[in-house]
Design a protein around this motif. Sequence first.
Motif, PDB file in Angstrom:
ATOM      1  N   UNK A   6       3.799  49.645  17.859  1.00  0.00           N
ATOM      2  CA  UNK A   6       4.070  49.337  19.268  1.00  0.00           C
ATOM      3  C   UNK A   6       4.379  50.635  19.998  1.00  0.00           C
ATOM      4  N   UNK A   7       3.630  50.878  21.034  1.00  0.00           N
ATOM      5  CA  UNK A   7       3.731  52.119  21.804  1.00  0.00           C
ATOM      6  C   UNK A   7       4.225  51.776  23.203  1.00  0.00           C
ATOM      7  N   UNK A   8       5.324  52.380  23.614  1.00  0.00           N
ATOM      8  CA  UNK A   8       5.845  52.164  24.971  1.00  0.00           C
ATOM      9  C   UNK A   8       5.437  53.330  25.867  1.00  0.00           C
ATOM     10  N   UNK A   9       5.044  53.009  27.101  1.00  0.00           N
ATOM     11  CA  UNK A   9       4.673  54.041  28.067  1.00  0.00           C
ATOM     12  C   UNK A   9       5.703  54.071  29.193  1.00  0.00           C
ATOM     13  N   UNK A  10       6.265  55.256  29.439  1.00  0.00           N
ATOM     14  CA  UNK A  10       7.153  55.488  30.589  1.00  0.00           C
ATOM     15  C   UNK A  10       6.677  56.745  31.310  1.00  0.00           C
ATOM     16  N   UNK A  11       7.185  56.944  32.526  1.00  0.00           N
ATOM     17  CA  UNK A  11       6.710  58.054  33.368  1.00  0.00           C
ATOM     18  C   UNK A  11       7.892  58.911  33.847  1.00  0.00           C
ATOM     19  N   UNK A  12       8.300  59.902  33.075  1.00  0.00           N
ATOM     20  CA  UNK A  12       9.449  60.736  33.478  1.00  0.00           C
ATOM     21  C   UNK A  12       9.159  61.686  34.640  1.00  0.00           C
ATOM     22  N   UNK A  13       7.895  61.793  35.031  1.00  0.00           N
ATOM     23  CA  UNK A  13       7.544  62.660  36.152  1.00  0.00           C
ATOM     24  C   UNK A  13       7.008  61.836  37.310  1.00  0.00           C
ATOM     25  N   UNK A  14       5.712  61.832  37.467  1.00  0.00           N
ATOM     26  CA  UNK A  14       5.097  61.099  38.565  1.00  0.00           C
ATOM     27  C   UNK A  14       4.509  59.770  38.088  1.00  0.00           C
ATOM     28  N   UNK A  15       4.232  58.856  39.046  1.00  0.00           N
ATOM     29  CA  UNK A  15       3.781  57.509  38.660  1.00  0.00           C
ATOM     30  C   UNK A  15       2.284  57.431  38.359  1.00  0.00           C
ATOM     31  N   UNK A  16       1.915  56.355  37.692  1.00  0.00           N
ATOM     32  CA  UNK A  16       0.500  55.989  37.555  1.00  0.00           C
ATOM     33  C   UNK A  16       0.299  54.644  38.261  1.00  0.00           C
ATOM     34  N   UNK A  17      -0.974  54.250  38.376  1.00  0.00           N
ATOM     35  CA  UNK A  17      -1.267  52.966  39.029  1.00  0.00           C
ATOM     36  C   UNK A  17      -1.409  51.869  37.972  1.00  0.00           C
ATOM     37  N   UNK A  18      -1.279  50.628  38.417  1.00  0.00           N
ATOM     38  CA  UNK A  18      -1.482  49.507  37.489  1.00  0.00           C
ATOM     39  C   UNK A  18      -2.938  49.464  37.014  1.00  0.00           C
ATOM     40  N   UNK A  19      -3.862  49.938  37.868  1.00  0.00           N
ATOM     41  CA  UNK A  19      -5.277  49.980  37.470  1.00  0.00           C
ATOM     42  C   UNK A  19      -5.459  50.951  36.301  1.00  0.00           C
ATOM     43  N   UNK A  20      -4.752  52.063  36.362  1.00  0.00           N
ATOM     44  CA  UNK A  20      -4.832  53.046  35.282  1.00  0.00           C
ATOM     45  C   UNK A  20      -4.286  52.434  33.987  1.00  0.00           C
ATOM     46  N   UNK A  28       4.848  57.090  24.717  1.00  0.00           N
ATOM     47  CA  UNK A  28       3.717  57.835  25.266  1.00  0.00           C
ATOM     48  C   UNK A  28       4.026  58.083  26.738  1.00  0.00           C
ATOM     49  N   UNK A  29       4.092  59.342  27.110  1.00  0.00           N
ATOM     50  CA  UNK A  29       4.383  59.654  28.506  1.00  0.00           C
ATOM     51  C   UNK A  29       3.119  59.421  29.323  1.00  0.00           C
ATOM     52  N   UNK A  30       3.281  58.694  30.445  1.00  0.00           N
ATOM     53  CA  UNK A  30       2.144  58.230  31.230  1.00  0.00           C
ATOM     54  C   UNK A  30       1.391  59.391  31.876  1.00  0.00           C
ATOM     55  N   UNK A  81       6.749  61.108  20.119  1.00  0.00           N
ATOM     56  CA  UNK A  81       6.765  61.271  21.580  1.00  0.00           C
ATOM     57  C   UNK A  81       5.522  62.065  21.949  1.00  0.00           C
ATOM     58  N   UNK A  82       4.665  61.480  22.774  1.00  0.00           N
ATOM     59  CA  UNK A  82       3.379  62.122  23.070  1.00  0.00           C
ATOM     60  C   UNK A  82       3.221  62.444  24.559  1.00  0.00           C
ATOM     61  N   UNK A  83       2.721  63.629  24.836  1.00  0.00           N
ATOM     62  CA  UNK A  83       2.403  64.016  26.198  1.00  0.00           C
ATOM     63  C   UNK A  83       2.164  65.511  26.257  1.00  0.00           C
ATOM     64  N   UNK A  84       1.968  66.032  27.475  1.00  0.00           N
ATOM     65  CA  UNK A  84       1.861  67.489  27.611  1.00  0.00           C
ATOM     66  C   UNK A  84       2.139  67.854  29.068  1.00  0.00           C
ATOM     67  N   UNK A  85       1.811  69.089  29.452  1.00  0.00           N
ATOM     68  CA  UNK A  85       2.024  69.577  30.813  1.00  0.00           C
ATOM     69  C   UNK A  85       3.520  69.469  31.129  1.00  0.00           C
ATOM     70  N   UNK A  86       3.893  68.854  32.245  1.00  0.00           N
ATOM     71  CA  UNK A  86       5.313  68.758  32.606  1.00  0.00           C
ATOM     72  C   UNK A  86       6.151  68.078  31.519  1.00  0.00           C
ATOM     73  N   UNK A  87       5.525  67.234  30.711  1.00  0.00           N
ATOM     74  CA  UNK A  87       6.270  66.539  29.648  1.00  0.00           C
ATOM     75  C   UNK A  87       6.734  67.498  28.556  1.00  0.00           C
ATOM     76  N   UNK A  88       6.269  68.749  28.634  1.00  0.00           N
ATOM     77  CA  UNK A  88       6.764  69.774  27.719  1.00  0.00           C
ATOM     78  C   UNK A  88       8.275  69.959  27.798  1.00  0.00           C
ATOM     79  N   UNK A  89       8.857  69.650  28.965  1.00  0.00           N
ATOM     80  CA  UNK A  89      10.322  69.705  29.056  1.00  0.00           C
ATOM     81  C   UNK A  89      10.956  68.765  28.027  1.00  0.00           C
ATOM     82  N   UNK A  90      10.436  67.538  27.971  1.00  0.00           N
ATOM     83  CA  UNK A  90      10.996  66.560  27.030  1.00  0.00           C
ATOM     84  C   UNK A  90      10.608  66.879  25.590  1.00  0.00           C
TER      85      UNK A  90
END
Lengths: 275, 275
Positions: free
Chosen positions: B2-16, B70-72, B98-107
């Motif tokens: 089970x993979x949870x997606x959250x957005x610690x920076x900017x949002x995504x759309x429901x379509x995405x 998974x960071x959105x 914990x997966x992501x990159x770019x700004x998520x490098x802080x986390x």
Amino acid sequence: MRIAVVAPGRPISEANAARVSAFMALTYPQHDVVFHPQCYLSDGHFAGSDDARAAAFLEVANDPQYDAIWFARGGYGSNRILSRVMPNLGPAARDKAYLGFSDMGFLLGALYAAGIGRPIHAAMPITLGSNDPGESLGWALAWLIDGDRNALEPSLNGEGKGRPAAAFNLAILDALIGTPYLPDLTDHVLMIEEVSEPLYRIDRMLFTVAHATQLKGIAGIRLGHVTHIQENDPPFAETAEQIARRWCDEMGVPFLGRAEIGHIALNRVVPFGVA
Amino acid sequence: MRIAVVAPGRPISEANAARVSAFMALTYPQHDVVFHPQCYLSDGHFAGSDDARAAAFLEVANDPQYDAIWFARGGYGSNRILSRVMPNLGPAARDKAYLGFSDMGFLLGALYAAGIGRPIHAAMPITLGSNDPGESLGWALAWLIDGDRNALEPSLNGEGKGRPAAAFNLAILDALIGTPYLPDLTDHVLMIEEVSEPLYRIDRMLFTVAHATQLKGIAGIRLGHVTHIQENDPPFAETAEQIARRWCDEMGVPFLGRAEIGHIALNRVVPFGVA
């Protein structure tokens, strides 16, 4: 007093130097300003190669005939000569004043960290445009030559009197954090100015300031002018001052108010340490 | 899984999010991806307030039903929740990827510094555009779910095999330097990528990397993709790779070559530590 001008970042024009020489002749005729020919070199982004800029700086810094080194201009590049110049500064370099700001914060910071000379955050020759009354330049010289306290950032004659201070461009301070070139600013009032950045970057840079291990002991922060703020997409919800206040809270240091420094017509003088 | 997606920076759309759920159903039907509704919040620059983003991250990180976070999306802002989330991660947070990159490098950096979970530099849900085959996303899931080594940055199956590595966006690494959130990268291969910066800033950020006291023990640097380079006025005389090689020389660490990471269609996976 003999003042040497070199350009550790980007070049200036001979016309600009001539204006500054004329300004000196009018305002301080008994003192000399000498422009090193390196100021006019051009090598891509820089006023000559890293070697040429380092050599010119070392030449004047190590020459006892000069009382002060005035950096011609900021722009970018003084960090690239730090490893060349810092280990090679001799006894004559220790008695001098060093004046400049913006990108020159790399050198001012490294000199202060090494306890060499008297670094001074002040306007630079490039400031004197063809329609410029030279007010900032006049303050830089008034402090350097006459020790005129009217030249100082106002808080240094008020609540900050007798307290050590230092001033930096935020991006340059940010680039120094984590390196040995960042001076010990314990008990110092830290003044910060910025130009041409979007607010999210100002926020990000102040995050680093707020969490920098090396800056834990500062007395507080004053925010200088933040000019030519670039568009933030989407718009940022806070002003630069609100951002600074929030990070001061997170850092646990007082936000001490504003400072009359920056990329502005009246950039006041901040001598590093006690003025 | 089970993979949870959250957005610690900017949002995504429901379509995405719907596209990613469909992609999961096609490629990994036996696994679940759950988008936290915080992903769709909007508060100025951010996917909800700092409190809302911190709360969503803590909720899923501390929930034992999820195996991975998974960071959105990147964008900017995960640094603003570090002081809220890092002291509040419980036992369930320690077992997760914990997966992501770019700004998520802080986390990713702060988690690695704290020894919490398995940070992984990998593509994020925002990547899956309407005309995107999802190759990067597929690699992220292939490593996370199947441990497929074909997903890895190629050097991790070659000369870098068995050696610890970490990957960062250069601007984020630069912002972490000097803070306690920068992990100990002794003996690590450091991979760096960048997007939308002029070369003089890349040069300035690599100065900080080269002189960072905390990074003295790294094994070497690999340069990822440097994309959408902004115009430099005047033109910069070196390429990004030449700049990186020069600072590696000044730092005294080997330049190990290029890396297949960055803001590119095929952003490969770099698990922090030994893959």
